[in-house]
Each structure stands twice: as structure tokens, then as C-alpha cells.
Design a protein around this motif. Structure first.
Motif, PDB file in Angstrom:
ATOM      1  N   ILE A 154     -23.887 -35.646  13.745  1.00 41.98           N
ATOM      2  CA  ILE A 154     -24.002 -35.007  12.440  1.00 41.98           C
ATOM      3  C   ILE A 154     -22.887 -33.972  12.320  1.00 41.98           C
ATOM      4  O   ILE A 154     -22.804 -33.036  13.120  1.00 41.98           O
ATOM      5  N   ILE A 155     -22.029 -34.149  11.328  1.00 46.18           N
ATOM      6  CA  ILE A 155     -20.891 -33.262  11.104  1.00 46.18           C
ATOM      7  C   ILE A 155     -21.292 -32.206  10.073  1.00 46.18           C
ATOM      8  O   ILE A 155     -21.783 -32.527   8.991  1.00 46.18           O
ATOM      9  N   ASP A 156     -21.060 -30.939  10.391  1.00 48.15           N
ATOM     10  CA  ASP A 156     -21.453 -29.855   9.490  1.00 48.15           C
ATOM     11  C   ASP A 156     -20.780 -29.970   8.128  1.00 48.15           C
ATOM     12  O   ASP A 156     -21.433 -29.855   7.085  1.00 48.15           O
ATOM     13  N   ARG A 157     -19.454 -30.186   8.150  1.00 48.68           N
ATOM     14  CA  ARG A 157     -18.739 -30.222   6.866  1.00 48.68           C
ATOM     15  C   ARG A 157     -17.487 -31.074   6.996  1.00 48.68           C
ATOM     16  O   ARG A 157     -16.790 -31.023   8.024  1.00 48.68           O
ATOM     17  N   VAL A 158     -17.217 -31.847   5.958  1.00 49.73           N
ATOM     18  CA  VAL A 158     -15.985 -32.638   5.893  1.00 49.73           C
ATOM     19  C   VAL A 158     -15.243 -32.235   4.623  1.00 49.73           C
ATOM     20  O   VAL A 158     -15.795 -32.317   3.518  1.00 49.73           O
ATOM     21  N   ASP A 159     -14.014 -31.766   4.781  1.00 52.19           N
ATOM     22  CA  ASP A 159     -13.152 -31.428   3.649  1.00 52.19           C
ATOM     23  C   ASP A 159     -12.075 -32.493   3.519  1.00 52.19           C
ATOM     24  O   ASP A 159     -11.506 -32.929   4.532  1.00 52.19           O
ATOM     25  N   VAL A 160     -11.805 -32.914   2.296  1.00 48.37           N
ATOM     26  CA  VAL A 160     -10.754 -33.901   2.052  1.00 48.37           C
ATOM     27  C   VAL A 160      -9.776 -33.315   1.047  1.00 48.37           C
ATOM     28  O   VAL A 160     -10.161 -32.942  -0.077  1.00 48.37           O
ATOM     29  N   ALA A 161      -8.506 -33.214   1.435  1.00 52.20           N
ATOM     30  CA  ALA A 161      -7.471 -32.677   0.556  1.00 52.20           C
ATOM     31  C   ALA A 161      -7.114 -33.701  -0.517  1.00 52.20           C
ATOM     32  O   ALA A 161      -7.379 -34.896  -0.361  1.00 52.20           O
ATOM     33  N   PRO A 162      -6.512 -33.257  -1.632  1.00 51.60           N
ATOM     34  CA  PRO A 162      -6.074 -34.198  -2.671  1.00 51.60           C
ATOM     35  C   PRO A 162      -5.144 -35.274  -2.133  1.00 51.60           C
ATOM     36  O   PRO A 162      -5.078 -36.379  -2.667  1.00 51.60           O
ATOM     37  N   ASP A 215     -17.025 -27.408  11.992  1.00 50.92           N
ATOM     38  CA  ASP A 215     -18.314 -27.198  12.649  1.00 50.92           C
ATOM     39  C   ASP A 215     -18.549 -25.703  12.777  1.00 50.92           C
ATOM     40  O   ASP A 215     -17.657 -24.954  13.188  1.00 50.92           O
ATOM     41  N   TYR A 216     -19.753 -25.254  12.391  1.00 56.03           N
ATOM     42  CA  TYR A 216     -20.116 -23.843  12.505  1.00 56.03           C
ATOM     43  C   TYR A 216     -20.794 -23.589  13.845  1.00 56.03           C
ATOM     44  O   TYR A 216     -21.671 -24.347  14.273  1.00 56.03           O
ATOM     45  N   PRO A 260      -8.501 -37.687  11.561  1.00 58.66           N
ATOM     46  CA  PRO A 260      -8.606 -36.397  10.858  1.00 58.66           C
ATOM     47  C   PRO A 260      -7.378 -35.528  11.112  1.00 58.66           C
ATOM     48  O   PRO A 260      -6.863 -35.469  12.229  1.00 58.66           O
ATOM     49  N   ARG A 261      -6.941 -34.860  10.052  1.00 61.17           N
ATOM     50  CA  ARG A 261      -5.749 -34.010  10.187  1.00 61.17           C
ATOM     51  C   ARG A 261      -6.043 -32.781  11.015  1.00 61.17           C
ATOM     52  O   ARG A 261      -5.177 -32.312  11.775  1.00 61.17           O
ATOM     53  N   ARG A 262      -7.257 -32.232  10.882  1.00 62.11           N
ATOM     54  CA  ARG A 262      -7.578 -30.987  11.582  1.00 62.11           C
ATOM     55  C   ARG A 262      -9.039 -30.961  12.000  1.00 62.11           C
ATOM     56  O   ARG A 262      -9.922 -31.421  11.263  1.00 62.11           O
ATOM     57  N   LEU A 263      -9.264 -30.388  13.172  1.00 65.68           N
ATOM     58  CA  LEU A 263     -10.607 -30.105  13.669  1.00 65.68           C
ATOM     59  C   LEU A 263     -10.751 -28.589  13.701  1.00 65.68           C
ATOM     60  O   LEU A 263      -9.879 -27.893  14.232  1.00 65.68           O
ATOM     61  N   GLN A 264     -11.841 -28.074  13.156  1.00 68.91           N
ATOM     62  CA  GLN A 264     -11.973 -26.620  13.008  1.00 68.91           C
ATOM     63  C   GLN A 264     -13.357 -26.155  13.437  1.00 68.91           C
ATOM     64  O   GLN A 264     -14.364 -26.594  12.904  1.00 68.91           O
ATOM     65  N   LEU A 265     -13.368 -25.263  14.406  1.00 70.77           N
ATOM     66  CA  LEU A 265     -14.597 -24.632  14.874  1.00 70.77           C
ATOM     67  C   LEU A 265     -14.640 -23.201  14.342  1.00 70.77           C
ATOM     68  O   LEU A 265     -13.719 -22.414  14.590  1.00 70.77           O
ATOM     69  N   VAL A 266     -15.702 -22.865  13.622  1.00 71.99           N
ATOM     70  CA  VAL A 266     -15.847 -21.540  13.033  1.00 71.99           C
ATOM     71  C   VAL A 266     -16.908 -20.781  13.829  1.00 71.99           C
ATOM     72  O   VAL A 266     -18.099 -21.098  13.750  1.00 71.99           O
ATOM     73  N   TYR A 267     -16.474 -19.793  14.594  1.00 73.42           N
ATOM     74  CA  TYR A 267     -17.379 -19.033  15.464  1.00 73.42           C
ATOM     75  C   TYR A 267     -17.839 -17.774  14.742  1.00 73.42           C
ATOM     76  O   TYR A 267     -17.109 -16.784  14.647  1.00 73.42           O
TER      77      TYR A 267
END
Length: 342
Positions: free
Chosen positions: A180-188, A196-197, A230-237
Motif C-alpha cells: 500500500i503506497i501512501d501517495r502517488v504524484d504524477v507530473a504533467p 511515504d510518510y 518512478p522518477r523519485r522516491l520520497q520518504l517524509v519523516y
């Protein structure tokens, strides 16, 4: 050399990540049928980041959670993580201009009520708190985490393509990966960012590779599903107010795939032989299953699956291959000795 103070901090951070892993596992179970009838045990049929981390941390822990399905008590850290995730997900239901800290804080009481309704056992966390002082402090901590998010990202400028997205892919080998992925952002332009939080603190730099294992797992699933890296993987701590990013390339994900195939071979071997060995780490102090663990003088429950002679089970081919290219089944760098969660 790691000092005792640094080691304790590493263990605490890993324990926070492990607590979130429990919450993620509960969400996965709720989202997907595990094909379990009654209390009968069945062999593992798929792999998620949480369960992969369990096996790398301790094979016996994997058995307790996946095969024996031993109950685990809710923890304040895991439940707080679940609550904060729910608030951040629901905030995007509001128009962009209304995604403010006050609006996010206002969501906490309602999401806490919903969490108690869906998982009544979490109410036990505050059963000995008749005046509600500890609950108020705990909710205040959740508020602080939510507010800190606004210093790291601006939700008024984000329009997620997906939130709490369940993904599943079957590899050519037949191994099914899910999560389960917290959030997926797609650029134009079509570029994909997976977010992921984490309500714990960011790991020290030398442990970042272990922290990124979950994200590379998700990236592999998306790649196999959509044929897009995916262009970027981002962990938000949220615990420390830091953001960890990584831009994967196909070679990264191919290495992760080889590692997961080797890991799955090891899981299958343990399933067939019943040989699930404990792997003591600093995280053992937070484990709910000490009463069943030989390392603490306990005895595991009777193994509920058929067992074949160990000598007749061939060595896993994928594991042998992984051993040649360094992608074996040991825990990711940064998770030993403290382990990996999340």
C-alpha cells in the motif's frame, strides 16, 4: 564505532519504524483477503515490504506473524502512525486552498473515532487513563506531527494521483508482490513520484539504504505494472522534520528483484522444512512474542504446516545466484543490528 548512546538511539528509531510496520501490516490485511479460512494455516503466497522486512529482521518473527498469526497488542506509536496517515490522506478531500494546519488538526478527533470503531482494540491503550490526560497528550503529539508536515510539503500545491493505493504485481517467477503506497504524484509530463510518510525520525545517513528498501520495493511493483520507473522516491519523516529522496534507475530495481527472489526462496525453504530461526537484535526488547521465542526461554506453538525432510529440499537457486552478485537475503544495510521496519 557506534557508542552505546548512538546504539540506543538507533534502536529507538528502528523500533518506531517497526511500530509503523505493524500498522501497515494491519492495513494490508484489511485491504486484501489473505485467503484464510477459520484458523487454518496456509503457506505464504505473496510478499509485502512489511513481511519482507520481518523475515530479514528475524525469520521466526515472520513465522509468528504470517503462519501462526499470533496476536499483537496495539502500541501507542503504531496507532499514532495510523491516525496521522489517515489525517493526511483525508486532508486532500478538501479544496486546495482549505488544506491548512487548522483544517488538518480538526480532522484528528473524527479520525480517532473512526479508528476506534474499525479497531476497537486500540481503545485498550488508554483504558487506565480515566481522566484522559495521557490520551490528550498522545493526541497532542499527533497534532505536532501533522503540523510539522506543513513545514516539509505544501498540500495546497499538490494534487495526488492516488492515496493509500494498493498495488500488486506478479513477477515472471510467479512471486506476487503487494503493498500500500501512501501517495502517488504524477507530473504533467508523466513523471511519477512515490511518497511515504513516516512518523518516526529519519535514520542516520549510513542507514538510509535500509530505509529506502520499502520504497524500492514499491518502485519495482509500479515498474512491473506500468512499465514506468518512478522518477523519485520520497520518504517524509514527520518525527524529525526531514525528507529523504532517491531517484531510482532500472539497475537498482533489478537488484531489488533479485534480492526479493532470493528472499522468497529462503521463505519457501523455511516453510517446507519448518526451520524458522530467531535472529536476536536490539529490537527484541520491543517484540510481543518473547513468550514464544527460544531466545527468551519460550517455545513456539506447534508448527501448523506439513514439514518435509530438510535434506530433500534443494538449495534455493535464486539465493545461490544472489550470493554471487551480493544481493542475498540479509537485512538491508542500516537494519542490522537494529532491524528494518516500515
Amino acid at each position: 564505532m557506534e557508542t552505546s548512546t548512538e546504539g540506543a538511539e538507533t534502536a529507538r528509531t528502528a523500533a518506531e519504524e517497526a511500530a509503523e510496520t505493524v500498522a501497515v501490516a494491519a492495513a494490508e490485511t484489511a485491504a486484501v483477503s489473505e485467503l484464510v479460512t477459520g484458523t487454518s494455516a496456509i503457506p505464504p503466497a505473496s510478499l509485502s515490504p512489511s513481511r519482507a522486512s520481518d523475515f530479514m529482521q528475524c525469520p521466526l518473527l515472520y513465522r509468528f506473524r504470517v503462519i501462526d498469526r499470533l496476536p499483537e497488542k496495539p502500541s501507542e506509536a503504531a496507532t499514532r502512525g495510523t491516525l496521522v496517515h489517515a489525517v493526511l490522506e483525508r486532508l486532500f478531500d478538501a479544496p486546495a486552498a482549505e488544506r491548512t494546519p487548522p483544517r488538518a488538526r480538526s480532522l484528528i478527533p473524527g479520525q480517532w473515532d473512526r479508528l476506534r470503531e474499525s479497531r476497537p482494540e486500540v481503545a485498550e491503550l488508554f483504558a487506565d487513563d480515566p481522566q484522559g490526560e495521557r490520551l490528550a497528550r498522545w493526541l497532542g503529539e499527533a497534532e505536532q506531527l501533522v503540523e510539522r508536515w506543513f513545514t516539509l510539503e505544501d498540500p495546497s500545491r499538490l494534487e495526488p494521483a492516488e492515496r493509500e493505493l494498493f498495488v500488486e504485481a506478479e513477477l515472471e517467477s510467479g512471486l506476487r508482490l503487494r503493498g500500500i503506497i501512501d501517495r502517488v504524484d504524477v507530473a504533467p509530463t508523466g513523471e511519477v513520484r512515490i511518497v511515504d510518510y513516516k512518523t518516526g525520525k529519519a535514520p542516520r545517513p549510513e542507514y538510509s539504504e535500509g530505509a529506502l528498501f520499502q520504497m524500492k520495493f514499491y518502485a519495482l511493483v509500479v515498474w512491473r505494472l506500468k512499465n514506468v520507473v518512478p522518477r523519485r522516491l520520497q520518504l517524509v519523516y514527520l518525527g524529525s522534520g526531514q525528507v529523504l529522496t532517491y531517484d531510482p534507475v532500472p539497475a537498482d530495481l533489478e537488484r531489488v528483484e533479485r534480492k526479493l527472489l532470493a528472499l522468497w526462496d529462503a521463505i519457501r525453504l523455511a516453510t517446507e522444512t519448518g526451520d524458522w530461526r530467531p535472529r536476536p537484535t536490539k529490537l527484541c526488547g520491543w517484540c510481543d512474542h518473547q513468550a514464544h521465542c527460544p531466545e527468551f526461554g519460550g517455545t513456539p506453538p506447534p508448527y501448523p504446516l506439513p514439514v518435509g525432510p530438510a535434506g530433500l529440499v534443494p538449495a534455493p537457486a535464486a539465493e545461490r545466484e544472489a550470493g554471487r552478485d551480493g544481493a542475498g537475503v540479509a537485512a538491508p544495510e542500516g537494519t542490522a543490528p537494529a532491524g528494518e521496519g516500515g
